[in-house]
Design a protein around this motif. Structure first.
Motif, PDB file in Angstrom:
ATOM      1  N   GLU A   1      -7.326  19.346  -1.362  1.00  0.00           N
ATOM      2  CA  GLU A   1      -8.309  19.251  -2.458  1.00  0.00           C
ATOM      3  C   GLU A   1      -7.632  19.561  -3.804  1.00  0.00           C
ATOM      4  OE1 GLU A   1     -11.347  18.192  -1.808  1.00  0.00           O
ATOM      5  OE2 GLU A   1     -12.523  18.737  -3.564  1.00  0.00           O
ATOM      6  N   ASN A   2      -6.751  20.553  -3.799  1.00  0.00           N
ATOM      7  CA  ASN A   2      -6.009  20.899  -5.021  1.00  0.00           C
ATOM      8  C   ASN A   2      -5.160  19.731  -5.498  1.00  0.00           C
ATOM      9  OD1 ASN A   2      -7.002  23.447  -5.119  1.00  0.00           O
ATOM     10  ND2 ASN A   2      -5.211  24.436  -4.201  1.00  0.00           N
ATOM     11  N   ILE A   3      -4.508  19.055  -4.557  1.00  0.00           N
ATOM     12  CA  ILE A   3      -3.680  17.893  -4.915  1.00  0.00           C
ATOM     13  C   ILE A   3      -4.562  16.830  -5.562  1.00  0.00           C
ATOM     14  CG2 ILE A   3      -2.347  15.959  -3.946  1.00  0.00           C
ATOM     15  CD1 ILE A   3      -1.244  17.987  -1.874  1.00  0.00           C
ATOM     16  N   LEU A   4      -5.715  16.571  -4.948  1.00  0.00           N
ATOM     17  CA  LEU A   4      -6.622  15.548  -5.490  1.00  0.00           C
ATOM     18  C   LEU A   4      -7.151  15.949  -6.866  1.00  0.00           C
ATOM     19  CD1 LEU A   4      -8.521  14.625  -2.218  1.00  0.00           C
ATOM     20  CD2 LEU A   4      -7.091  13.082  -3.564  1.00  0.00           C
ATOM     21  N   SER A   5      -7.346  17.237  -7.080  1.00  0.00           N
ATOM     22  CA  SER A   5      -7.869  17.716  -8.373  1.00  0.00           C
ATOM     23  C   SER A   5      -6.898  17.431  -9.507  1.00  0.00           C
ATOM     24  CB  SER A   5      -8.107  19.226  -8.341  1.00  0.00           C
ATOM     25  OG  SER A   5      -8.988  19.522  -7.329  1.00  0.00           O
ATOM     26  N   GLN A   6      -5.627  17.286  -9.177  1.00  0.00           N
ATOM     27  CA  GLN A   6      -4.628  17.036 -10.228  1.00  0.00           C
ATOM     28  C   GLN A   6      -4.449  15.552 -10.528  1.00  0.00           C
ATOM     29  OE1 GLN A   6      -1.187  19.189  -8.789  1.00  0.00           O
ATOM     30  NE2 GLN A   6      -2.536  20.908  -8.357  1.00  0.00           N
ATOM     31  N   GLU A   7      -5.131  14.711  -9.771  1.00  0.00           N
ATOM     32  CA  GLU A   7      -5.004  13.262  -9.994  1.00  0.00           C
ATOM     33  C   GLU A   7      -6.046  12.780 -11.002  1.00  0.00           C
ATOM     34  OE1 GLU A   7      -2.647  11.112  -8.814  1.00  0.00           O
ATOM     35  OE2 GLU A   7      -1.710  12.951  -8.127  1.00  0.00           O
ATOM     36  N   THR A   8      -5.750  11.650 -11.639  1.00  0.00           N
ATOM     37  CA  THR A   8      -6.689  11.126 -12.629  1.00  0.00           C
ATOM     38  C   THR A   8      -7.687  10.148 -12.005  1.00  0.00           C
ATOM     39  OG1 THR A   8      -5.051   9.454 -13.147  1.00  0.00           O
ATOM     40  CG2 THR A   8      -5.126  11.366 -14.603  1.00  0.00           C
ATOM     41  N   SER A   9      -7.481   9.822 -10.724  1.00  0.00           N
ATOM     42  CA  SER A   9      -8.444   8.949 -10.048  1.00  0.00           C
ATOM     43  C   SER A   9      -8.876   9.635  -8.759  1.00  0.00           C
ATOM     44  CB  SER A   9      -7.811   7.591  -9.730  1.00  0.00           C
ATOM     45  OG  SER A   9      -7.007   7.699  -8.571  1.00  0.00           O
TER      46      SER A   9
ATOM     47  N   LEU B   1       0.838  -1.203   0.000  1.00  0.00           N
ATOM     48  CA  LEU B   1       0.000   0.000   0.000  1.00  0.00           C
ATOM     49  C   LEU B   1       0.873   1.254   0.000  1.00  0.00           C
ATOM     50  CD1 LEU B   1      -2.626  -1.271   2.577  1.00  0.00           C
ATOM     51  CD2 LEU B   1      -3.145  -0.616   0.220  1.00  0.00           C
ATOM     52  N   TYR B   2       2.124   1.075  -0.459  1.00  0.00           N
ATOM     53  CA  TYR B   2       3.038   2.208  -0.638  1.00  0.00           C
ATOM     54  C   TYR B   2       3.351   2.234  -2.127  1.00  0.00           C
ATOM     55  CZ  TYR B   2       6.852   5.387   0.769  1.00  0.00           C
ATOM     56  OH  TYR B   2       7.686   6.466   0.936  1.00  0.00           O
ATOM     57  N   SER B   3       4.527   2.674  -2.553  1.00  0.00           N
ATOM     58  CA  SER B   3       4.841   2.652  -3.987  1.00  0.00           C
ATOM     59  C   SER B   3       6.312   2.326  -4.188  1.00  0.00           C
ATOM     60  CB  SER B   3       4.522   4.011  -4.602  1.00  0.00           C
ATOM     61  OG  SER B   3       4.893   3.994  -5.955  1.00  0.00           O
ATOM     62  N   ASN B   4       6.590   1.585  -5.243  1.00  0.00           N
ATOM     63  CA  ASN B   4       7.983   1.298  -5.608  1.00  0.00           C
ATOM     64  C   ASN B   4       8.590   2.422  -6.435  1.00  0.00           C
ATOM     65  OD1 ASN B   4       7.920  -1.236  -4.425  1.00  0.00           O
ATOM     66  ND2 ASN B   4       6.973  -2.138  -6.246  1.00  0.00           N
TER      67      ASN B   4
ATOM     68  N   TYR C   1     -14.970   8.824   2.626  1.00  0.00           N
ATOM     69  CA  TYR C   1     -16.105   7.939   2.355  1.00  0.00           C
ATOM     70  C   TYR C   1     -15.635   6.601   1.772  1.00  0.00           C
ATOM     71  CZ  TYR C   1     -20.537   6.225   0.621  1.00  0.00           C
ATOM     72  OH  TYR C   1     -21.630   5.437   0.384  1.00  0.00           O
ATOM     73  N   THR C   2     -14.741   6.694   0.787  1.00  0.00           N
ATOM     74  CA  THR C   2     -14.373   5.483   0.045  1.00  0.00           C
ATOM     75  C   THR C   2     -13.529   4.540   0.896  1.00  0.00           C
ATOM     76  OG1 THR C   2     -14.440   6.837  -1.929  1.00  0.00           O
ATOM     77  CG2 THR C   2     -13.475   4.673  -2.172  1.00  0.00           C
ATOM     78  N   VAL C   3     -12.579   5.083   1.641  1.00  0.00           N
ATOM     79  CA  VAL C   3     -11.791   4.204   2.523  1.00  0.00           C
ATOM     80  C   VAL C   3     -12.725   3.602   3.573  1.00  0.00           C
ATOM     81  CG1 VAL C   3      -9.884   4.058   4.184  1.00  0.00           C
ATOM     82  CG2 VAL C   3      -9.641   5.496   2.148  1.00  0.00           C
ATOM     83  N   HIS C   4     -13.572   4.459   4.125  1.00  0.00           N
ATOM     84  CA  HIS C   4     -14.492   4.013   5.180  1.00  0.00           C
ATOM     85  C   HIS C   4     -15.361   2.836   4.718  1.00  0.00           C
ATOM     86  CE1 HIS C   4     -16.366   4.916   9.048  1.00  0.00           C
ATOM     87  NE2 HIS C   4     -17.503   4.519   8.512  1.00  0.00           N
TER      88      HIS C   4
ATOM     89  N   VAL D   1      -2.656   9.043  -4.807  1.00  0.00           N
ATOM     90  CA  VAL D   1      -1.479   8.666  -5.587  1.00  0.00           C
ATOM     91  C   VAL D   1      -1.744   7.373  -6.366  1.00  0.00           C
ATOM     92  CG1 VAL D   1       1.010   8.138  -5.471  1.00  0.00           C
ATOM     93  CG2 VAL D   1      -0.008   9.641  -3.746  1.00  0.00           C
ATOM     94  N   GLU D   2      -1.279   7.338  -7.607  1.00  0.00           N
ATOM     95  CA  GLU D   2      -1.136   6.084  -8.354  1.00  0.00           C
ATOM     96  C   GLU D   2      -2.428   5.330  -8.625  1.00  0.00           C
ATOM     97  OE1 GLU D   2       1.549   3.140  -6.665  1.00  0.00           O
ATOM     98  OE2 GLU D   2       2.958   3.414  -8.287  1.00  0.00           O
ATOM     99  N   ASN D   3      -3.539   6.008  -8.694  1.00  0.00           N
ATOM    100  CA  ASN D   3      -4.817   5.355  -9.033  1.00  0.00           C
ATOM    101  C   ASN D   3      -5.179   4.184  -8.130  1.00  0.00           C
ATOM    102  OD1 ASN D   3      -4.863   7.109 -11.181  1.00  0.00           O
ATOM    103  ND2 ASN D   3      -3.882   5.631 -12.562  1.00  0.00           N
ATOM    104  N   LYS D   4      -4.673   4.200  -6.913  1.00  0.00           N
ATOM    105  CA  LYS D   4      -5.071   3.120  -5.994  1.00  0.00           C
ATOM    106  C   LYS D   4      -4.974   3.600  -4.547  1.00  0.00           C
ATOM    107  CE  LYS D   4      -0.587   0.924  -5.266  1.00  0.00           C
ATOM    108  NZ  LYS D   4      -0.182   0.082  -4.201  1.00  0.00           N
ATOM    109  N   MET D   5      -5.631   2.884  -3.683  1.00  0.00           N
ATOM    110  CA  MET D   5      -5.568   3.243  -2.268  1.00  0.00           C
ATOM    111  C   MET D   5      -4.165   2.959  -1.735  1.00  0.00           C
ATOM    112  SD  MET D   5      -8.155   2.210   0.780  1.00  0.00           S
ATOM    113  CE  MET D   5      -7.726   0.508   1.017  1.00  0.00           C
ATOM    114  N   THR D   6      -3.638   3.925  -0.984  1.00  0.00           N
ATOM    115  CA  THR D   6      -2.320   3.746  -0.353  1.00  0.00           C
ATOM    116  C   THR D   6      -2.426   4.186   1.106  1.00  0.00           C
ATOM    117  OG1 THR D   6      -1.571   6.001  -0.808  1.00  0.00           O
ATOM    118  CG2 THR D   6      -1.142   4.344  -2.529  1.00  0.00           C
TER     119      THR D   6
END
Ligand code: GSH
Length: 215
Positions: free
Chosen positions: A141-149, A84-87, A195-198, A153-158
């Motif tokens: 919120e700004n950081i999340l706005s720049q993501e594609t999911s 749940l981290y990143s390589n 909401y989604t993690v919960h 980070v990385e289109n997945k839960m971390t």
């Protein structure tokens, strides 16, 4: 065997460790420290089992008999072994910046909890509610706005999302006088992380098994 040491509360510092291990079915011993044991640990630097705590602070984890502290460091360790981290170095740094932001937000809130002067506490909470927390939420919120999911980070839960889930759970719980339960309502992407993690099936399973209810 890994052991996680913290109080019997779902605070993000510990929950990011416990939940990342739990989600990935990594066995660990969930050691809950009583209030007296915690106070003694702060004073002496030792856990009830005689293990030395490096910074006289919790959480700590124990791996192969060695105790390691500092939330960011041990969240990364748990995230790495839980996948749940990143390589990827950049994505890892993007996760780290969220964990560090969670720490910064915690520090500005915790200083008001420690405030003894009741009038000053009220003023500090107003500042938190009207200025400081909205500022941090806008940055996130700004950081999340720049993501594609929907994720940080990385289109997945971390571990970034798991840490933020519990931090937001604390801030919107109504337990902090002066901070309304609606405090993140104007930040839909951030609110969605909570909401989604919960509602993740393993997270739901963890909450019910551990606390007997949603937290
Ligand atoms: N820098 C530490 C701070 C941890 C921390 O402040 N833990 C609190 C409990 S949530 C604690 O142990 N407080 C006791 C103290 O600082 O004396 C980390 O990131 O883990």
């Amino acid at each position: 065997m890994i052991k996680v040491y913290y109080s019997h509360t779902p605070f993000w510092r510990a929950e990011v460790l416990r939940v990342s291990l739990y989600i990935s079915n990594i066995p660990f011993e969930d050691v809950r420290i009583s209030r007296d044991e915690f106070i003694n640990m702060i004073k002496t630097g030792f856990l009830p089992n005689g293990k030395r705590v490096p910074f006289h602070q919790l959480p700590v984890i124990e791996v192969d008999g060695k105790i390691i502290g500092q939330t960011g460091a041990i969240a990364r360790y748990c995230g790495k072994i839980s996948n749940l981290y990143s390589n990827d170095n950049i994505n890892a740094a993007k996760i780290d910046q969220i964990i560090d932001a969670a720490t910064d937000i915690t520090n500005i809130v915790s200083s008001t909890i420690r405030e003894k002067d009741e009038q000053k506490k009220i003023e500090d909470r107003l500042l938190l509610k009207n200025k400081l927390l909205p500022r941090w939420f806008k940055y996130l919120e700004n950081i999340l706005s720049q993501e594609t999911s929907e994720w940080f980070v990385e289109n997945k839960m971390t571990i970034a999302d798991i840490a933020m889930w519990r931090l937001l759970g604390w801030l919107t719980s109504g337990i902090i006088d002066g901070i309304p339960t609606t405090i993140v309502d104007n930040y839909p992407k951030l609110k969605n992380i909570h909401y989604t993690v919960h509602h993740n099936a393993k997270v739901q399973e963890w909450m019910l098994k551990t606390y007997g209810k949603e937290i």
